[in-house]
Design an enzyme around this catalytic site. Sequence first.
Site, PDB file in Angstrom:
ATOM      1  N   LYS A 137      50.696   6.550  49.470  1.00  0.00           N
ATOM      2  CA  LYS A 137      49.432   6.323  49.853  1.00  0.00           C
ATOM      3  C   LYS A 137      49.353   5.226  50.978  1.00  0.00           C
ATOM      4  CE  LYS A 137      47.105   8.404  45.983  1.00  0.00           C
ATOM      5  NZ  LYS A 137      45.891   8.245  44.748  1.00  0.00           N
ATOM      6  N   LYS A 168      53.990   3.081  55.280  1.00  0.00           N
ATOM      7  CA  LYS A 168      55.204   3.594  55.148  1.00  0.00           C
ATOM      8  C   LYS A 168      55.353   5.028  55.663  1.00  0.00           C
ATOM      9  CE  LYS A 168      56.777   2.533  50.826  1.00  0.00           C
ATOM     10  NZ  LYS A 168      56.877   2.642  49.374  1.00  0.00           N
ATOM     11  N   ASP A 197      61.819   4.939  46.009  1.00  0.00           N
ATOM     12  CA  ASP A 197      61.527   3.859  44.894  1.00  0.00           C
ATOM     13  C   ASP A 197      62.486   2.731  45.419  1.00  0.00           C
ATOM     14  OD1 ASP A 197      59.836   2.953  42.753  1.00  0.00           O
ATOM     15  OD2 ASP A 197      61.547   2.983  41.605  1.00  0.00           O
ATOM     16  N   GLY A 219      55.532  -8.692  50.007  1.00  0.00           N
ATOM     17  CA  GLY A 219      56.461  -8.505  48.410  1.00  0.00           C
ATOM     18  C   GLY A 219      57.176  -9.860  48.087  1.00  0.00           C
TER      19      GLY A 219
END
Length: 205
Positions: free
Chosen positions: A13, A17, A74, A159
């Site tokens: 979402k 990305k 991931d 991050g």
Amino acid sequence: MSKLPKVVVIATKNMGKAREFAALFAEDGIETKSLLDFERVPEINENGTTFEANARIKADTVSAFLDLPVLADDSGLSVDYLYGQPGVHSARYAGDHNDAANNARLLAEMAGVPPEKRTAAFHSVLVFAKPDQPAQDLVVSGTIAGRIASFPRGENGFGYDVLFELPDLKKTMAEISASEKNKISHRAKAMAKLEQQWRQWWLAN
């Protein structure tokens, strides 16, 4: 190349990305969609113990539900001193996708650890799935090695970028430009492998 898919769903979402991955397919005239383009996509329980397992769960679940090819990723941080943590829990290390809290916890865990023992790596795994063919998933990965800085540095990225130091550059990932990062990052390396392999994989299966 007429047998290539017309649409590929990026299992995210995050529009940034999604756009990043869309570039992989644009030259073949393939339309990409994100999870935001669909209603009632089921909640995905990412309960795998590895990056690959979680990426497979996302890709296979969404592909089966939508009956479309799906690309999922991931990724996360693995710190040697912490026996590979935060690993698959990177995004929720100190809560639910709270970068500041995650970084604060990591710094606390690494307090007093000398530079030579602060080694770490960013990992990314991409899984490309076809409808009803989970056994044929294409899996590629990318890794970049570094170390955990003693305090946050830089304004770019997100991050753990402010704490992930690149020894050769003597800068954190947040101190380099987005264009530089997109050439050397773990996701960039995985995407380069995908670019080399996905067409042949798609046509062969």
